[in-house]
Write a protein that holds these residues in place. Structure first.
Motif, PDB file in Angstrom:
ATOM      1  N   PRO A   1      24.689  20.406  19.896  1.00 37.78           N
ATOM      2  CA  PRO A   1      24.224  21.735  20.307  1.00 37.78           C
ATOM      3  C   PRO A   1      24.250  22.001  21.811  1.00 37.78           C
ATOM      4  CG  PRO A   1      22.357  20.353  19.744  1.00 37.78           C
ATOM      5  CD  PRO A   1      23.602  19.558  19.412  1.00 37.78           C
ATOM      6  N   VAL A   2      24.300  20.953  22.651  1.00 37.35           N
ATOM      7  CA  VAL A   2      24.333  21.162  24.105  1.00 37.35           C
ATOM      8  C   VAL A   2      25.753  21.572  24.495  1.00 37.35           C
ATOM      9  CG1 VAL A   2      24.041  20.083  26.366  1.00 37.35           C
ATOM     10  CG2 VAL A   2      22.434  19.561  24.505  1.00 37.35           C
ATOM     11  N   LEU A   3      25.876  22.726  25.119  1.00 34.32           N
ATOM     12  CA  LEU A   3      27.186  23.326  25.386  1.00 34.32           C
ATOM     13  C   LEU A   3      28.113  22.421  26.188  1.00 34.32           C
ATOM     14  CD1 LEU A   3      29.031  25.708  24.971  1.00 34.32           C
ATOM     15  CD2 LEU A   3      28.006  26.781  26.990  1.00 34.32           C
ATOM     16  N   SER A   4      27.624  21.782  27.244  1.00 27.65           N
ATOM     17  CA  SER A   4      28.513  20.951  28.073  1.00 27.65           C
ATOM     18  C   SER A   4      29.024  19.736  27.301  1.00 27.65           C
ATOM     19  CB  SER A   4      27.813  20.524  29.365  1.00 27.65           C
ATOM     20  OG  SER A   4      26.670  19.744  29.073  1.00 27.65           O
ATOM     21  N   PHE A   5      28.176  19.133  26.471  1.00 27.83           N
ATOM     22  CA  PHE A   5      28.610  17.988  25.670  1.00 27.83           C
ATOM     23  C   PHE A   5      29.581  18.449  24.581  1.00 27.83           C
ATOM     24  CE2 PHE A   5      24.047  16.368  26.488  1.00 27.83           C
ATOM     25  CZ  PHE A   5      24.369  16.022  27.790  1.00 27.83           C
ATOM     26  N   PHE A   6      29.268  19.564  23.943  1.00 31.63           N
ATOM     27  CA  PHE A   6      30.155  20.128  22.927  1.00 31.63           C
ATOM     28  C   PHE A   6      31.532  20.403  23.518  1.00 31.63           C
ATOM     29  CE2 PHE A   6      32.024  24.100  21.387  1.00 31.63           C
ATOM     30  CZ  PHE A   6      32.382  23.706  20.107  1.00 31.63           C
TER      31      PHE A   6
ATOM     32  N   CYS B   1      14.647  25.379  22.761  1.00 32.14           N
ATOM     33  CA  CYS B   1      15.022  24.849  24.066  1.00 32.14           C
ATOM     34  C   CYS B   1      15.115  23.333  23.973  1.00 32.14           C
ATOM     35  CB  CYS B   1      14.004  25.243  25.130  1.00 32.14           C
ATOM     36  SG  CYS B   1      14.128  26.971  25.600  1.00 32.14           S
ATOM     37  N   ILE B   2      16.160  22.797  24.578  1.00 30.57           N
ATOM     38  CA  ILE B   2      16.334  21.348  24.635  1.00 30.57           C
ATOM     39  C   ILE B   2      16.237  20.921  26.088  1.00 30.57           C
ATOM     40  CG2 ILE B   2      18.872  21.470  24.778  1.00 30.57           C
ATOM     41  CD1 ILE B   2      18.915  18.938  22.961  1.00 30.57           C
ATOM     42  N   SER B   3      15.562  19.819  26.310  1.00 30.31           N
ATOM     43  CA  SER B   3      15.459  19.229  27.643  1.00 30.31           C
ATOM     44  C   SER B   3      16.736  18.441  27.898  1.00 30.31           C
ATOM     45  CB  SER B   3      14.242  18.304  27.707  1.00 30.31           C
ATOM     46  OG  SER B   3      14.213  17.620  28.933  1.00 30.31           O
ATOM     47  N   LEU B   4      17.451  18.765  28.957  1.00 29.99           N
ATOM     48  CA  LEU B   4      18.724  18.120  29.249  1.00 29.99           C
ATOM     49  C   LEU B   4      18.514  16.821  30.017  1.00 29.99           C
ATOM     50  CD1 LEU B   4      20.787  21.251  30.311  1.00 29.99           C
ATOM     51  CD2 LEU B   4      20.687  20.138  28.072  1.00 29.99           C
ATOM     52  N   ASP B   5      19.045  15.730  29.438  1.00 26.89           N
ATOM     53  CA  ASP B   5      18.919  14.422  30.068  1.00 26.89           C
ATOM     54  C   ASP B   5      20.000  13.495  29.521  1.00 26.89           C
ATOM     55  OD1 ASP B   5      17.966  12.346  31.621  1.00 26.89           O
ATOM     56  OD2 ASP B   5      16.260  11.896  30.321  1.00 26.89           O
TER      57      ASP B   5
ATOM     58  N   ALA C   1      19.907  11.332  26.300  1.00 21.85           N
ATOM     59  CA  ALA C   1      18.495  11.387  25.897  1.00 21.85           C
ATOM     60  C   ALA C   1      17.996  12.831  25.824  1.00 21.85           C
ATOM     61  CB  ALA C   1      17.644  10.579  26.867  1.00 21.85           C
ATOM     62  N   SER C   2      18.900  13.804  25.851  1.00 21.15           N
ATOM     63  CA  SER C   2      18.491  15.208  25.723  1.00 21.15           C
ATOM     64  C   SER C   2      17.743  15.389  24.419  1.00 21.15           C
ATOM     65  CB  SER C   2      19.720  16.120  25.766  1.00 21.15           C
ATOM     66  OG  SER C   2      20.377  15.998  27.012  1.00 21.15           O
ATOM     67  N   SER C   3      16.638  16.168  24.467  1.00 24.36           N
ATOM     68  CA  SER C   3      15.758  16.194  23.302  1.00 24.36           C
ATOM     69  C   SER C   3      15.000  17.506  23.180  1.00 24.36           C
ATOM     70  CB  SER C   3      14.744  15.044  23.425  1.00 24.36           C
ATOM     71  OG  SER C   3      13.802  15.074  22.381  1.00 24.36           O
TER      72      SER C   3
ATOM     73  N   THR D   1      12.049  15.813  29.571  1.00 25.17           N
ATOM     74  CA  THR D   1      12.225  14.680  30.469  1.00 25.17           C
ATOM     75  C   THR D   1      12.607  15.089  31.883  1.00 25.17           C
ATOM     76  OG1 THR D   1      14.503  14.470  29.697  1.00 25.17           O
ATOM     77  CG2 THR D   1      12.846  13.095  28.620  1.00 25.17           C
ATOM     78  N   THR D   2      13.286  16.218  32.045  1.00 15.47           N
ATOM     79  CA  THR D   2      13.801  16.571  33.370  1.00 15.47           C
ATOM     80  C   THR D   2      13.340  17.923  33.870  1.00 15.47           C
ATOM     81  OG1 THR D   2      15.771  17.650  32.483  1.00 15.47           O
ATOM     82  CG2 THR D   2      15.915  15.267  32.933  1.00 15.47           C
ATOM     83  N   GLY D   3      12.867  18.763  32.976  1.00 10.07           N
ATOM     84  CA  GLY D   3      12.543  20.128  33.357  1.00 10.07           C
ATOM     85  C   GLY D   3      13.723  21.065  33.241  1.00 10.07           C
ATOM     86  N   GLN D   4      14.954  20.522  33.120  1.00 11.51           N
ATOM     87  CA  GLN D   4      16.133  21.354  32.911  1.00 11.51           C
ATOM     88  C   GLN D   4      16.253  21.639  31.421  1.00 11.51           C
ATOM     89  OE1 GLN D   4      19.126  18.759  34.596  1.00 11.51           O
ATOM     90  NE2 GLN D   4      19.219  20.037  36.430  1.00 11.51           N
ATOM     91  N   LEU D   5      16.301  22.918  31.073  1.00  7.61           N
ATOM     92  CA  LEU D   5      16.331  23.320  29.668  1.00  7.61           C
ATOM     93  C   LEU D   5      17.569  24.137  29.356  1.00  7.61           C
ATOM     94  CD1 LEU D   5      12.609  24.466  29.273  1.00  7.61           C
ATOM     95  CD2 LEU D   5      13.589  22.244  28.673  1.00  7.61           C
ATOM     96  N   GLU D   6      17.979  24.079  28.102  1.00 10.93           N
ATOM     97  CA  GLU D   6      19.067  24.901  27.592  1.00 10.93           C
ATOM     98  C   GLU D   6      18.662  25.396  26.217  1.00 10.93           C
ATOM     99  OE1 GLU D   6      23.523  24.078  25.909  1.00 10.93           O
ATOM    100  OE2 GLU D   6      23.107  23.324  27.939  1.00 10.93           O
ATOM    101  N   THR D   7      18.980  26.625  25.913  1.00 10.37           N
ATOM    102  CA  THR D   7      18.722  27.171  24.590  1.00 10.37           C
ATOM    103  C   THR D   7      19.833  26.713  23.647  1.00 10.37           C
ATOM    104  OG1 THR D   7      17.609  29.087  25.533  1.00 10.37           O
ATOM    105  CG2 THR D   7      18.370  29.288  23.259  1.00 10.37           C
TER     106      THR D   7
END
Length: 183
Positions: free
Chosen positions: A40-45, A73-77, A80-82, A87-93
């Motif tokens: 679901p994370v756009l950059s990984f996809f 919202c997923i925490s980008l790491d 370990a994104s979850s 974990t990082t404060g950086q979020l993605e919908t």
């Protein structure tokens, strides 16, 4: 061990938490099976989509599977994104689709191997598959349970007890990886 399954070229593998596609690439290379990769994370996809663009047997989906359709919202790491911890404060919908509806929409009667490494989301997926009875469509299950998820120990124990009615445990490294085969 993570790649040792009795699979063949006619089999279908679901890779939930595809990240950059390493597991999908390895399992496909070994068995020439069809792989459905969910990330679901756009950059990984995007990395997976580019990596497998020329391979007709690896299909990439820019969403995850869960117990219900959701936007979260997923925490980008990195790997370990979850959705279960920040974990990082950086979020993605991100978007999640309902697992059993996906199976029915594409008329998938058997998933030869379901690999789950979704950083806490595995509990919802497995509880959903067990509750709907669709766990019977999974021949082999490889799951990484994460102990930081809500009620992780109790939920894992309940899931494992339910799985024991339909599957046998092949191997287990407590809260690392475990593998199950349908009875």
């Amino acid at each position: 061990m993570r790649l040792s399954y009795p699979l063949g070229s006619a089999d279908m593998v679901f890779d939930l938490g595809g990240f950059v596609g390493d597991f999908s690439a390895a399992i496909h290379e070994k068995y020439s099976c069809t792989v459905y990769l969910f990330e679901p994370v756009l950059s990984f996809f995007a990395k997976c989509q580019a990596r497998f663009a020329s391979d007709e047997k690896i299909h990439c989906f820019n969403y995850g599977l869960s117990s219900s359709p959701q936007t979260l919202c997923i925490s980008l790491d990195g790997d370990a994104s979850s959705i279960a911890r920040d974990t990082t404060g950086q979020l993605e919908t991100i978007r999640l689709e309902q697992f059993d509806e996906f199976l029915d929409r594409f008329n998938i009667q058997e998933v030869a191997l379901l690999k789950l490494n979704i950083e806490g989301g595995e509990f919802d997926v497995l509880e959903h598959l067990i509750e709907t009875g669709k766990i019977a469509r999974v021949r082999h299950l490889q799951v990484q349970f994460h102990d930081f998820a809500r009620d992780a120990i109790a939920r894992r124990n309940r899931i494992r007890a339910a799985l024991a009615r339909t599957h046998r445990q092949d191997w287990c490294y407590h809260f690392v990886w475990e593998s199950w085969t349908r009875l």
